[in-house]
Write an enzyme that holds these catalytic residues in place. Structure first.
Site, short mmCIF file in Angstrom:
data_model
loop_
_atom_site.label_atom_id
_atom_site.label_comp_id
_atom_site.label_asym_id
_atom_site.label_seq_id
_atom_site.Cartn_x
_atom_site.Cartn_y
_atom_site.Cartn_z
N LYS A 184 34.05 31.95 7.81
CA LYS A 184 33.14 31.32 8.77
C LYS A 184 33.59 29.89 9.08
CE LYS A 184 29.55 31.98 6.00
NZ LYS A 184 30.03 32.76 4.86
N ARG A 215 41.38 29.68 -3.20
CA ARG A 215 40.94 28.36 -2.74
C ARG A 215 40.50 27.51 -3.93
NH1 ARG A 215 36.14 27.96 1.55
NH2 ARG A 215 34.93 28.79 -0.18
N ARG A 227 27.40 34.97 -6.04
CA ARG A 227 27.24 34.65 -4.61
C ARG A 227 27.16 35.93 -3.78
NH1 ARG A 227 32.19 30.71 -4.04
NH2 ARG A 227 31.69 30.60 -1.83
N ARG A 229 20.56 32.15 6.12
CA ARG A 229 21.01 33.01 5.03
C ARG A 229 19.85 33.80 4.43
NH1 ARG A 229 25.88 29.72 3.72
NH2 ARG A 229 27.21 30.88 2.29
N ARG A 233 36.19 23.17 -5.80
CA ARG A 233 34.84 23.74 -5.70
C ARG A 233 34.54 24.59 -6.93
NH1 ARG A 233 33.33 26.12 0.18
NH2 ARG A 233 31.83 27.22 -1.16
P1 B4P Z 1 35.94 29.87 4.54
O1 B4P Z 1 36.20 29.77 6.01
O2 B4P Z 1 35.74 28.57 3.84
O3 B4P Z 1 34.70 30.77 4.20
P2 B4P Z 1 33.14 30.63 4.39
O4 B4P Z 1 32.74 31.99 4.87
O5 B4P Z 1 32.81 29.47 5.28
O6 B4P Z 1 32.67 30.30 2.90
P3 B4P Z 1 31.41 30.07 1.96
O7 B4P Z 1 30.41 31.16 2.14
O8 B4P Z 1 32.01 29.88 0.62
O9 B4P Z 1 30.79 28.70 2.28
P4 B4P Z 1 29.46 27.89 2.45
O10 B4P Z 1 29.97 26.52 2.44
O11 B4P Z 1 28.72 28.35 3.67
O12 B4P Z 1 37.15 30.70 3.93
C1 B4P Z 1 37.27 30.99 2.56
C2 B4P Z 1 38.74 31.01 2.13
O13 B4P Z 1 39.42 32.08 2.82
C3 B4P Z 1 39.51 29.75 2.48
O14 B4P Z 1 40.36 29.44 1.42
C4 B4P Z 1 40.28 30.11 3.73
O15 B4P Z 1 41.49 29.38 3.84
C5 B4P Z 1 40.57 31.59 3.51
N1 B4P Z 1 40.67 32.33 4.77
C6 B4P Z 1 39.88 32.18 5.86
N2 B4P Z 1 40.27 33.04 6.85
C7 B4P Z 1 41.32 33.78 6.33
C8 B4P Z 1 42.15 34.84 6.83
N3 B4P Z 1 41.99 35.33 8.08
N4 B4P Z 1 43.09 35.35 6.02
C9 B4P Z 1 43.28 34.85 4.77
N5 B4P Z 1 42.54 33.85 4.23
C10 B4P Z 1 41.57 33.31 5.00
O16 B4P Z 1 28.46 28.17 1.21
C11 B4P Z 1 28.61 27.59 -0.09
C12 B4P Z 1 27.27 27.53 -0.85
O17 B4P Z 1 26.37 26.58 -0.20
C13 B4P Z 1 26.42 28.79 -0.97
O18 B4P Z 1 26.83 29.62 -2.03
C14 B4P Z 1 24.98 28.19 -1.21
O19 B4P Z 1 24.80 27.80 -2.55
C15 B4P Z 1 24.98 26.93 -0.35
N6 B4P Z 1 24.39 27.17 1.00
C16 B4P Z 1 25.06 27.01 2.18
N7 B4P Z 1 24.25 27.34 3.23
C17 B4P Z 1 23.04 27.73 2.68
C18 B4P Z 1 21.83 28.23 3.23
N8 B4P Z 1 21.67 28.40 4.55
N9 B4P Z 1 20.79 28.53 2.38
C19 B4P Z 1 20.92 28.38 1.07
N10 B4P Z 1 22.07 27.93 0.47
C20 B4P Z 1 23.13 27.61 1.26
#
Ligand code: B4P
Length: 190
Positions: A14, A128, A146, A89, A134
């Site tokens: 995302k 990552r 998670r 979420r 992290r």
């Molecule tokens: P990201 O792009 O970082 O993935 P994400 O889906 O944004 O991650 P996440 O769910 O962890 O994050 P959030 O901060 O929202 O990609 C992940 C990895 O994959 C990276 O290393 C990237 O380089 C790699 N990658 C991406 N695309 C790729 C591809 N095509 N091929 C290969 N590799 C690839 O959430 C973190 C925490 O914050 C949650 O657990 C929760 O505790 C809290 N939180 C956030 N929002 C919340 C909400 N609304 N309510 C309650 N808690 C919340």
């Protein structure tokens, strides 16, 4: 004005895709995860509270997250539209978002969901975790928690948006560029 929810399990890309899409469509990107991490880094009260949940892979409580999201939208009242990354979420967050946007004469145009298998997600996140610092990416049991949070509280939102004919699933496996193209095809039609 286009308002997009970028959806998918932890590590589905995302944040990675939002970085590209915000430039392409001139949208304001709001990542609740990034706002929490900014507050943790600056040791604010919000950061201290969020850290106690995030380090274990738990969701931060709804009330805190909803208030924070609304404040971020208010700060950007001149935006041409928003990419909501990692929000909503839970069903309460989705209800709150709909009501909040309706008060402003706005609505969600569509939810774009990145679909990736759990095995691949675990590999991405552990990878990552080697460099990101992290805590929630460094331990497989926290990553599994998670996913559990996602399955029990978040996955239901697929149905929530499908009922409004706003759910669009996209294959999240492949190169970052290919995935951007798949998402763009959806956004262009919204
Ligand atoms: P990201 O792009 O970082 O993935 P994400 O889906 O944004 O991650 P996440 O769910 O962890 O994050 P959030 O901060 O929202 O990609 C992940 C990895 O994959 C990276 O290393 C990237 O380089 C790699 N990658 C991406 N695309 C790729 C591809 N095509 N091929 C290969 N590799 C690839 O959430 C973190 C925490 O914050 C949650 O657990 C929760 O505790 C809290 N939180 C956030 N929002 C919340 C909400 N609304 N309510 C309650 N808690 C919340």
């Amino acid at each position: 004005m286009k308002n997009i929810v970028l959806f998918g399990p932890p590590g589905s890309g995302k944040g990675t895709q939002a970085e590209v899409l915000k430039e392409k469509y001139n949208l304001k990107h709001i990542s609740t995860g990034d706002v929490f991490r900014y507050n943790i880094k600056n040791e604010t009260d919000l950061g201290k509270l969020a850290k106690s949940y995030m380090d274990h892979g738990d969701l931060v409580p709804d009330e805190v997250t909803i208030n924070m999201l609304e404040a971020e939208v208010e700060k950007n009242s001149d935006a041409h539209g928003f990419i909501f990354d990692g929000f909503p979420r839970t069903e309460s967050q989705a209800d709150a978002l709909d009501q909040f946007l309706a008060k402003k004469g706005m609505s969600i145009n569509g939810m774009v969901a990145l679909e990736v298998s759990e095995d691949l997600l675990i590999k991405r996140l552990l990878n990552r975790g080697k460099t990101s610092g992290r805590i929630d990416d460094q331990d497989e049991s926290k990553i599994r928690n998670r996913f559990n949070e996602y399955q029990t509280k978040t996955a239901i939102l697929q149905e929530y948006y499908a009922k409004q004919n706003k759910y669009f699933g996209v294959n999240g496996v492949g190169s970052i560029e290919d995935i951007t193209e798949r998402i763009s095809k959806v956004i262009d039609d919204l």
